[in-house]
Each structure stands twice: as structure tokens, then as C-alpha cells.
Design an enzyme around this catalytic site. Sequence first.
Site, PDB file in Angstrom:
ATOM      1  CE  LYS A   1       3.279  -5.916   3.921  1.00 38.89           C
ATOM      2  NZ  LYS A   1       2.780  -4.731   4.646  1.00 38.89           N
TER       3      LYS A   1
ATOM      4  CG  ASP B   1       0.508  -4.072   2.094  1.00 38.39           C
ATOM      5  OD1 ASP B   1       0.610  -4.901   3.025  1.00 38.39           O
ATOM      6  OD2 ASP B   1       1.252  -3.072   1.986  1.00 38.39           O
TER       7      ASP B   1
ATOM      8  CD  GLU C   1       7.900  -0.132   7.483  1.00 39.49           C
ATOM      9  OE1 GLU C   1       6.977  -0.903   7.132  1.00 39.49           O
ATOM     10  OE2 GLU C   1       8.039   1.025   7.034  1.00 39.49           O
TER      11      GLU C   1
ATOM     12  CG  ASP D   1      -0.386  -0.045   2.519  1.00 40.65           C
ATOM     13  OD1 ASP D   1       0.859  -0.092   2.618  1.00 40.65           O
ATOM     14  OD2 ASP D   1      -1.141  -0.025   3.520  1.00 40.65           O
TER      15      ASP D   1
ATOM     16  CD  GLU E   1       0.605  -1.533   7.891  1.00 43.59           C
ATOM     17  OE1 GLU E   1       0.292  -0.686   8.757  1.00 43.59           O
ATOM     18  OE2 GLU E   1       1.043  -1.226   6.775  1.00 43.59           O
TER      19      GLU E   1
HETATM   20  O1  KIV Z   1       3.522  -1.058   1.672  1.00 42.72           O
HETATM   21  C1  KIV Z   1       4.677  -1.496   1.567  1.00 42.72           C
HETATM   22  O2  KIV Z   1       5.369  -1.305   0.574  1.00 42.72           O
HETATM   23  C2  KIV Z   1       5.202  -2.260   2.691  1.00 42.72           C
HETATM   24  C3  KIV Z   1       6.690  -2.477   2.723  1.00 42.72           C
HETATM   25  C4  KIV Z   1       7.339  -1.239   3.196  1.00 42.72           C
HETATM   26  C5  KIV Z   1       7.072  -3.636   3.538  1.00 42.72           C
HETATM   27  O3  KIV Z   1       4.493  -2.647   3.553  1.00 42.72           O
END
Ligand code: KIV
Length: 264
Positions: free
Chosen positions: A112, A84, A181, A45, A114
Site C-alpha cells: 500500500k 504498508d 481515510e 505503518d 499513500e
Molecule cells: O497505517 C495504517 O494502519 C493505515 C490504516 C489506518 C489504513 O494506513
Amino acid sequence: MKKVTVASLLKMKQEQQKIAALTAYDASFAKLFDDQGIDVILIGDSLGMVLQGADDTLSVSTQEIAYHTKCVRSGANRAFVIADMPFMSYSSPDVAYKNAASLMKAGASMVKLEGGEWLLDTIQGLVERSVPVCGHLGLTPQSVHVLGGFKVQGRESTQAEKLINSAKALEEAGIQLLVLECVPTSLAALVSAAVSIPVIGIGAGAQTDGQILVMHDMLGISANYMPKFSKNYLLECGNIPDAVSKYISDVKAQEFPGAEHSFE
Ligand code: KIV
């Protein structure tokens, strides 16, 4: 050429071979990265910042990630493709199931999310419904306004302990990969040792199981700024295929990230 899978990524951790990952958002870059031997491509994202020019990632929609996932999927052949889940697209398990389904149908092999313990039921439910999940701990950019900025996380011992416990809890709930991160190198090493799944770091030092960078940062072409943890490989190599190839070989040889790209 054998396709990268969750099983081969796990084997890489077990055999102490580093995993090289980059973000990508279109078919041409996905193919170029794939041709150079990248292991993992993330449709991040971060596209809200590097493609759309926003100050953060919050405005990105699931439809936008799905569109870019479809583009990346058609360029990627060998690499493992992760999409994401954007801000508020997994605010409850049912919302997450619906949005994860659209990303998997667009071509992702994993999604993914968070966050820590509040996601355990969602992760378990996704895995039970055959959606592989990658966690994301440390600096979680979707929480930028709660965190008070894009800051290094886990410097205090209570915060560090909480992060290690969160990683273990996420693994127990079913994640098969973890992005970590902007945390101190020593904490990232502890997290990587505490879980059996691969940990991919960004701004987390050289002792994780792999590295990921936002492609625009790695090429030094981001609109806004260059994070300390990134390196401009295009400047060093002069053309994009060589820059990508050098990034991958530096990650594999543990020559990237150096101390200057890491936090204490
Ligand atoms: O959104 C993204 O590109 C990420 C990376 C920084 C791991 O989550």
C-alpha cells in the site's frame, strides 16, 4: 476455508458484500483475526504510533514493516495480507521496486502506497513487475506535516473533485484496492461508485465497499487517543475474540460505522 484474494475482494464489491479489515502486527493477533473471519489484514505503518509510541508514522522503516509482515504472515491463513510502504520507501520507482520486493518476500500479497497522481509511474511499474498495489487517498498520514495535522480531507468541492479524479487515475494505473481515510461520507460514496475496484474506508462513512480500523483503536487500547471514527469493541464485548467477531459482523451488516463515527 477459501483464501481471500484480489479476485474474491473484487467479487465482494460486485455482489455488494462488505469487506472487513483490521491492522495487525504479530502472529497471535493475525491468527485470532483470521479465525474470526477477517477478510484483510494490513501491516500498517500505524505501528509507529501504536507499537512504538511515536506522534506520527514517519520514523517507520521498511525493515520494520517487513519484520511485522513476516510475523503476521505466519498467523494469517485465510485473510488477504497487505503491507504498508513507509515514508520515503517509494520516493522513486526504483526505490519502490526494491522496498516492495522485500515486503512481498516477507509474506505480503499486496503493498500500500499513500498519494495521488505523482505515483502513477511507480504503480504501473510495480504492477508490471507482479506487485499488486493498494492506493491510499484522503488523509494520508505520511503527509501530516504538509496537511497541517490529521484532518478530514475533501470538504471543499475542488478538493473533492481532485480526489475523485485521483482515484480514477490510480485505478487506471493498476491499483486493485483503495483505502480512503477521513473524508466526508458523501464524497466516499462518490469515490466508491466512480471506480470498479473495492474501496475500504476509515473515517469515510458506511457507503464504501468495506471498513478498516487500527486494531488498537478497535480494542480501545491505543496509547495516545481514540479517533472519532473508531469504536471500542472490547468495552462493548468484554473479550477480544467477541470484540473482533462483533466488529466484523457490524461491518458486514452495515451497522458500523454509524453517523457518530463519520464526517459530513
Ligand atoms: O497505517 C495504517 O494502519 C493505515 C490504516 C489506518 C489504513 O494506513
